[in-house]
Enzyme design. Structure first.
Site, mmCIF file in Angstrom:
data_model
loop_
_atom_site.group_PDB
_atom_site.id
_atom_site.type_symbol
_atom_site.label_atom_id
_atom_site.label_comp_id
_atom_site.label_asym_id
_atom_site.label_seq_id
_atom_site.Cartn_x
_atom_site.Cartn_y
_atom_site.Cartn_z
ATOM 1 N N SER A 29 0.827 -1.221 0.000
ATOM 2 C CA SER A 29 0.000 0.000 0.000
ATOM 3 C C SER A 29 0.857 1.266 0.000
ATOM 4 C CB SER A 29 -0.959 0.006 1.190
ATOM 5 O OG SER A 29 -0.302 -0.336 2.387
ATOM 6 N N HIS A 79 -1.949 -8.948 1.900
ATOM 7 C CA HIS A 79 -1.654 -7.675 2.590
ATOM 8 C C HIS A 79 -2.788 -7.426 3.597
ATOM 9 C CE1 HIS A 79 0.275 -3.905 3.224
ATOM 10 N NE2 HIS A 79 -0.140 -3.223 2.179
ATOM 11 N N HIS A 130 5.800 -12.819 7.542
ATOM 12 C CA HIS A 130 6.026 -11.428 7.131
ATOM 13 C C HIS A 130 7.220 -11.356 6.184
ATOM 14 C CE1 HIS A 130 6.478 -7.070 7.304
ATOM 15 N NE2 HIS A 130 5.204 -7.091 7.660
ATOM 16 N N ARG A 148 3.097 -4.743 16.742
ATOM 17 C CA ARG A 148 1.711 -4.265 16.614
ATOM 18 C C ARG A 148 0.751 -5.348 17.111
ATOM 19 N NH1 ARG A 148 1.798 -2.911 10.319
ATOM 20 N NH2 ARG A 148 2.688 -5.003 10.392
ATOM 21 N N ASP A 159 -2.233 -8.549 11.669
ATOM 22 C CA ASP A 159 -3.586 -8.974 11.296
ATOM 23 C C ASP A 159 -4.109 -10.130 12.139
ATOM 24 O OD1 ASP A 159 -3.867 -7.099 9.243
ATOM 25 O OD2 ASP A 159 -2.667 -8.336 7.912
HETATM 26 N N1 NMX Z 1 1.338 -19.871 5.942
HETATM 27 C C1 NMX Z 1 1.813 -20.751 5.041
HETATM 28 N N2 NMX Z 1 2.829 -20.520 4.216
HETATM 29 C C2 NMX Z 1 3.439 -19.333 4.328
HETATM 30 C C3 NMX Z 1 3.049 -18.361 5.274
HETATM 31 C C4 NMX Z 1 1.946 -18.658 6.079
HETATM 32 N N3 NMX Z 1 1.449 -17.779 6.957
HETATM 33 N N4 NMX Z 1 3.847 -17.295 5.130
HETATM 34 C C5 NMX Z 1 4.714 -17.576 4.140
HETATM 35 N N5 NMX Z 1 4.456 -18.807 3.652
HETATM 36 C C6 NMX Z 1 5.096 -19.466 2.510
HETATM 37 C C7 NMX Z 1 4.961 -18.561 1.278
HETATM 38 O O1 NMX Z 1 3.668 -18.709 0.670
HETATM 39 C C8 NMX Z 1 6.093 -19.063 0.419
HETATM 40 O O2 NMX Z 1 5.693 -20.260 -0.173
HETATM 41 P P1 NMX Z 1 6.132 -20.645 -1.692
HETATM 42 O O3 NMX Z 1 7.616 -20.753 -1.632
HETATM 43 O O4 NMX Z 1 5.410 -21.908 -1.969
HETATM 44 O O5 NMX Z 1 5.677 -19.485 -2.554
HETATM 45 C C9 NMX Z 1 7.171 -19.388 1.458
HETATM 46 O O6 NMX Z 1 6.477 -19.566 2.723
HETATM 47 C C10 NMX Z 1 8.198 -18.280 1.640
HETATM 48 O O7 NMX Z 1 7.526 -17.057 1.918
HETATM 49 P P2 NMX Z 1 8.210 -15.947 2.849
HETATM 50 O O8 NMX Z 1 9.469 -15.522 2.169
HETATM 51 O O9 NMX Z 1 8.301 -16.413 4.249
HETATM 52 O O10 NMX Z 1 7.118 -14.806 2.831
HETATM 53 P P3 NMX Z 1 6.873 -13.653 1.748
HETATM 54 O O11 NMX Z 1 7.783 -12.521 2.053
HETATM 55 O O12 NMX Z 1 6.881 -14.183 0.363
HETATM 56 O O13 NMX Z 1 5.370 -13.246 2.066
HETATM 57 C C11 NMX Z 1 3.534 -12.785 3.505
HETATM 58 C C12 NMX Z 1 5.028 -12.549 3.249
HETATM 59 C C13 NMX Z 1 3.088 -11.896 4.642
HETATM 60 C C14 NMX Z 1 2.748 -12.385 2.247
HETATM 61 C C15 NMX Z 1 3.322 -14.287 3.853
HETATM 62 O O14 NMX Z 1 3.969 -14.581 5.065
HETATM 63 C C16 NMX Z 1 1.855 -14.667 3.945
HETATM 64 O O15 NMX Z 1 1.248 -14.978 2.913
HETATM 65 N N6 NMX Z 1 1.256 -14.631 5.184
HETATM 66 C C17 NMX Z 1 -0.157 -14.901 5.345
HETATM 67 C C18 NMX Z 1 -0.982 -13.705 4.889
HETATM 68 C C19 NMX Z 1 -0.800 -12.547 5.849
HETATM 69 O O16 NMX Z 1 -0.887 -12.702 7.050
HETATM 70 N N7 NMX Z 1 -0.607 -11.347 5.283
HETATM 71 C C20 NMX Z 1 -0.564 -10.131 6.103
HETATM 72 C C21 NMX Z 1 0.799 -9.435 6.114
HETATM 73 C C22 NMX Z 1 0.749 -8.207 6.973
HETATM 74 N N8 NMX Z 1 -0.104 -7.168 6.393
HETATM 75 O O17 NMX Z 1 -0.976 -6.679 7.036
HETATM 76 O O18 NMX Z 1 0.088 -6.785 5.249
HETATM 77 C C1 MLT Z 2 2.156 -3.643 6.544
HETATM 78 O O1 MLT Z 2 1.790 -3.131 7.603
HETATM 79 O O2 MLT Z 2 2.215 -2.985 5.491
HETATM 80 C C2 MLT Z 2 2.422 -5.114 6.509
HETATM 81 O O3 MLT Z 2 2.940 -5.562 7.709
HETATM 82 C C3 MLT Z 2 3.162 -5.582 5.298
HETATM 83 C C4 MLT Z 2 4.605 -5.180 5.172
HETATM 84 O O4 MLT Z 2 5.157 -4.405 5.934
HETATM 85 O O5 MLT Z 2 5.227 -5.720 4.235
#
Ligand code: NMX
Ligand code: MLT
Length: 433
Positions: free
Chosen positions: A240, A270, A317, A326, A372
């Site tokens: 964002s 996100h 994350h 947070r 979240d």
């Molecule tokens: N559950 C299962 N698998 C996960 C999770 C999770 N919570 N988090 C990461 N992974 C997987 C990810 O999908 C990836 O798999 P693949 O290699 O098959 O593509 C692998 O672990 C490596 O990912 P990371 O490098 O640890 O994470 P990345 O930086 O790519 O993504 C998020 C960060 C936040 C997008 C990821 O952790 C996620 O999808 N979390 C769940 C959704 C979430 O809670 N999002 C909110 C973030 C905060 N916000 O408010 O924005």
């Molecule tokens: C955010 O607050 O924007 C989320 O934690 C995602 C991030 O920092 O990458």
């Protein structure tokens, strides 16, 4: 000129020579290397954005203007009878880096109140959308609809100089901040409270007024203040913030830029994760006939999600490598106000059970909860059970950070953003060398 605007002007004038000197004298200094993994992998860790408004340390979490969350809450002037600060004072802090006095804060409260009236056409636009439209689509549409009011666009057409552009950006940003709580509360009550509305109370601060327009008594005003501040900024690389900055870099105004940033926040990886967390926990409880799961049942549900190739929402994350502070700030609120609430007990149970499972699963680099995972239960407790709406709340908070950032973008004359793309064949060639 308001006191905040003149303080900001002074800060900008003091800051500009630092950016100019870095560019002129040290523009060639290397601050990183780039790998194929980063080019394909979402630019993870690539240092190519500059902001002084917040910084995210992987092991410590966010600092706003150099202060941790507890330090920020402790330093800012508090609303009388409330445990949390004025959001308006935090706006001053994000913009200038200075903690405002109570008097300075109240001046901003007045300024917001003077700008808060939402033009009627915005409500007309919202009312023409099908009522089952997602509230984030409504929120983004309302922001975009107000673009016709942009001071920035008017000044641009008059030929404003590059170094003065921050002023109309600041004006638009402040007007947006003043109006967003009303728009969010209107969407909420139009969709989920039988289209009955509560008029804004001009005597209240932003958090108090939001709670009042939502129709939820104290301490929901404190929930609002806490929530908006916690969700405001997470340095510049998140979707964002980066989107808002990118769009503004084309000299698009604050309305275009924020609406775009909100669309990015709407994604399940996100901001929408807060909706997904509640959906996941409610589904689990429904399947168990409304009961809390045992530890074994919870483990089975987590594995089921992971084995079906889905992510556990609220965990992991891109930058953080520990529990999100947070999350902890909201957990502290829960321990004070809703310690025995069953849904909070389930959220706490997931906090215990999920990280070891994610570690064993072996994919997520960070097995700990993010913001979240903890926010929805508080909303649910105070009666906001329509979890589709939670990302709109995130959006009101996130606006504080991204709007402060694009004001500074114009103040420092940051150029249009334009990274370079390469082809897969080029990567293969470089990989072969
Ligand atoms: N559950 C299962 N698998 C996960 C999770 C999770 N919570 N988090 C990461 N992974 C997987 C990810 O999908 C990836 O798999 P693949 O290699 O098959 O593509 C692998 O672990 C490596 O990912 P990371 O490098 O640890 O994470 P990345 O930086 O790519 O993504 C998020 C960060 C936040 C997008 C990821 O952790 C996620 O999808 N979390 C769940 C959704 C979430 O809670 N999002 C909110 C973030 C905060 N916000 O408010 O924005
Ligand atoms: C955010 O607050 O924007 C989320 O934690 C995602 C991030 O920092 O990458």
């Amino acid at each position: 000129m308001s006191k905040l605007k003149s303080t900001l002007k002074q800060k900008i004038e003091e800051h500009r020579p630092r950016t100019t000197r870095l560019l002129k004298e040290h523009g060639d200094v290397k601050i990183g290397d780039l790998t194929i993994g980063q080019a394909i992998g979402g630019a993870r860790g690539v240092k190519c954005l500059v902001t002084d408004i917040s910084y995210l340390d992987p092991m410590e979490g966010i600092r706003f203007r150099g202060k941790t969350i507890p330090e920020t809450f402790a330093a800012l002037p508090k609303v009388p009878g409330s445990d949390y600060p004025y959001v308006e004072g935090f706006w001053h802090f994000l913009l200038t880096g200075d903690i405002p006095t109570k008097e300075e804060t109240l001046e901003i409260v007045k300024d917001f109140q003077a700008r808060a009236e939402v033009p009627h056409y915005v409500f007309d636009v919202l009312r023409t959308l099908p009522r089952d439209t997602h509230p984030m689509t409504m929120f983004s549409t309302a922001i975009l609809a107000m673009q016709r009011d942009s001071v920035f666009v008017k000044e641009y057409h008059k030929g404003i100089g590059k170094m003065d552009m921050w002023e109309p950006m600041y004006e638009d940003a402040t007007t947006l901040m003043a109006r967003l709580p009303r728009i969010a509360a209107y969407i909420y009550r139009m969709k989920y409270r039988g289209d009955t509305h509560i008029a804004p109370d001009p005597a209240l601060d932003l958090g108090g007024n939001f709670a009042s327009m939502m129709g939820i008594p104290h301490p929901y005003d404190d929930v609002a203040r806490m929530y908006f501040i916690l969700h405001s900024d997470h340095e510049s690389g998140n979707v964002s913030a980066h989107t808002t900055h990118l769009v503004a870099s084309a000299l698009s105004d604050a309305f275009y830029s924020l609406s775009a940033g909100i669309n990015g926040l709407a994604g399940p990886l996100h901001g929408l994760a807060n909706e997904e967390v509640l959906r996941w926990t409610q589904n689990l409880m429904d399947r168990l006939g409304g009961k809390l799961p045992t530890e074994e049942e919870l483990k089975a549900a987590l594995w089921e999600t992971l084995n079906s190739g889905q992510v556990v929402p609220g965990y992991g994350h891109a930058v953080l490598r520990k529990t999100d502070p947070r999350y902890m700030a909201q957990r502290e609120f829960c321990l004070k106000h809703l310690a025995d609430y069953p849904l909070f007990k389930l959220v706490s149970m997931i906090f215990e059970v999920c990280p070891p499972i994610l570690k064993e699963h072996g994919k997520a680099k960070n097995p700990w909860p993010n913001v979240d995972a903890q926010s929805g239960v508080i909303q649910w407790y105070y009666g906001v059970t329509e979890y589709e709406f939670y990302t709109v709340l995130f959006g009101v908070g996130r606006a504080l950070g991204v709007l402060a950032n694009i004001t500074w973008d114009r103040a420092l004359g940051y150029p249009i953003e334009r990274p370079k793309s390469v082809t897969t064949a080029m990567l293969e060639e470089w990989a072969g060398k």
